[in-house]
Enzyme design. Sequence first.
Site, PDB file in Angstrom:
ATOM      1  CE  LYS A 281     -96.499  47.992  48.403  1.00  0.00           C
ATOM      2  NZ  LYS A 281     -97.883  48.110  47.900  1.00  0.00           N
TER       3      LYS A 281
ATOM      4  CE1 TYR B 239     -78.892  18.253  52.807  1.00  0.00           C
ATOM      5  CE2 TYR B 239     -79.571  20.471  52.164  1.00  0.00           C
ATOM      6  CZ  TYR B 239     -79.013  19.597  53.088  1.00  0.00           C
ATOM      7  OH  TYR B 239     -78.589  20.081  54.291  1.00  0.00           O
TER       8      TYR B 239
HETATM    9  C1  LIG Z   1     -97.863  48.880  46.689  1.00  0.00           C
HETATM   10  C2  LIG Z   1     -98.824  49.942  46.338  1.00  0.00           C
HETATM   11  C3  LIG Z   1     -98.466  50.961  45.433  1.00  0.00           C
HETATM   12  C4  LIG Z   1     -97.186  50.960  44.634  1.00  0.00           C
HETATM   13  O1  LIG Z   1     -97.352  50.130  43.496  1.00  0.00           O
HETATM   14  P1  LIG Z   1     -96.175  49.967  42.406  1.00  0.00           P
HETATM   15  O2  LIG Z   1     -96.787  49.107  41.341  1.00  0.00           O
HETATM   16  O3  LIG Z   1     -95.062  49.267  43.117  1.00  0.00           O
HETATM   17  O4  LIG Z   1     -95.807  51.317  41.952  1.00  0.00           O
HETATM   18  C5  LIG Z   1     -99.365  52.003  45.260  1.00  0.00           C
HETATM   19  N1  LIG Z   1    -100.549  52.025  45.902  1.00  0.00           N
HETATM   20  C6  LIG Z   1    -100.939  51.036  46.749  1.00  0.00           C
HETATM   21  C7  LIG Z   1    -102.272  51.115  47.395  1.00  0.00           C
HETATM   22  C8  LIG Z   1    -100.102  49.959  46.981  1.00  0.00           C
HETATM   23  O5  LIG Z   1    -100.494  48.978  47.799  1.00  0.00           O
END
Ligand SMILES: *Cc1c(COP(=O)(O)O)cnc(C)c1O
Length: 368
Positions: free
Chosen positions: A39, A264
Site C-alpha cells: 500500500k 527564509y
Molecule cells: C499496513 C497493514 C499491515 C502491514 O503492517 P506492517 O506493520 O507494515 O507490517 C498489515 N495489515 C493491515 C491490516 C495493515 O493495514
Amino acid sequence: MINNNHVTTLEIDLKAVEFNLNYFKSKLKDTTDIMVVVKAFGYGSDAIEIAKSIEQHVSYFAVAYAMEGIALRNAGIKTSILVLHPQADNLESLIVNDLEPSLYNKHVFSSFLKLTRENKLKNYPIHLKFNTGLNRLGFSINDLPYLHKELELNQTIFIQSLFSHLAASEDKNEIEFTKNQIEKFNNITTQFKLIFGFVPTRHLCNTSGIINYPEAHFDLVRLGIGVYGFANDVSETNNLKNVISLKTVITQIHEIEPGESVGYNRSFSASNKMKTATVAIGHADGLSRRLGNGKVCVKINNQRAPIVGNICMDMMMVDITNINCKPGDDVIIFDNQQSVEFLAKQSDTISYELLTAISQRVRRVVIS
Ligand SMILES: *Cc1c(COP(=O)(O)O)cnc(C)c1O
C-alpha cells in the site's frame, strides 16, 4: 510521474527486498503463506517494481485502497490482491479489476453482495475482517449470525479468509493486550466454525506480529514494513537489509560572512565565516520541515553536513565549512535504516510516516 528527470532520487534495492522476504519466510512454518503489503506506493518506494520483483515468491499482495490495486493490475501483476479498506462508493472497480475486498461492516458487505448479484457472480473471493481491539475496522463476533444468514441467501461470494489486525504488536508493554487479541481471534474462529461448518484461511500478524507472536502466524501473515527493511526493533532491523536510500545533489555553494543569515525568515545567522551548500531537496519532496535548523545532518563525500536554517519547499542549505565539495556532488539524506530511524525520531514520527511522505516528485531508481 512520466519522464521524471529530477536529480533527487529514491533508490530501491530489489535484492535487499528479496533478502528481507526470505528472512521473514525463515521465521514461518511451512504451512504459513506470505502476503506482502504494498500500500501507499509500497511504503513510499515503488509498489509496482516491488510487486513485479517478488510476485513469484508470495501468495498475495495487499493494498489499502482500490486505486492502488488497479495500478498493480494495470502494470500486469497477476497475483491475488486483497484491498484492505475498500469504499462502498467504488466497489464495482474491484470486480472489474479482479481485486478481493476486505469486508468490515454491514454497509460495505451488503453493498458488495448486491453488486455480486447484479453481476451474476459465483464464488467471488472476499475477506472478512473482525475487530479484536484496534477499534478501526471490522465486524464483531456478534455479527456472525447476520453474516451466515446473508451468505446462505447468496452463493455469489466465497469467504477466502478471516482476519484481524493487532494494535500494538511491536510493544513489549502490551503483550497481555496482544495475547487477548489473539484469544479473541481464536474465539471468533471457533464460533465461525460452529455456525458455518468450516474454517477459511486465517491471518492476524503484521511485521512485528510475525517477529513477536509465532503462535499467531496461522495460515498467512501480512508482511509490510519488514520487507522494506524495518522491524520496529533494533536487533531485528539489524538482521534486515536496507532497501531505500534518498539522495540529491549540491546545486550552489555560498561563502557566508559573520552576521549574515541563511534561508527564509533568517532563522540562522552565522557567527563565524562559513560555507553552505544549497541542495536539491525540500519539504515538497517529503523531507519534513521539522528537520531544519540543525536537527539532522546529510552526508557529503562521507562527511556530516548539518541542515542550516529552515528547509524550503524545493531545496535546503547545509553547512559544508569543513567539507571539500562542489556543485554536482552527491548528497545522501539516508542510506541505511539507522539514519531513517534517526530522521523519524528528530521529526517526532516513525519510519512508516517518514517513508510514505517521500513525494512522487522524487525520481524512483531501481537497483537490482
Ligand atoms: C499496513 C497493514 C499491515 C502491514 O503492517 P506492517 O506493520 O507494515 O507490517 C498489515 N495489515 C493491515 C491490516 C495493515 O493495514
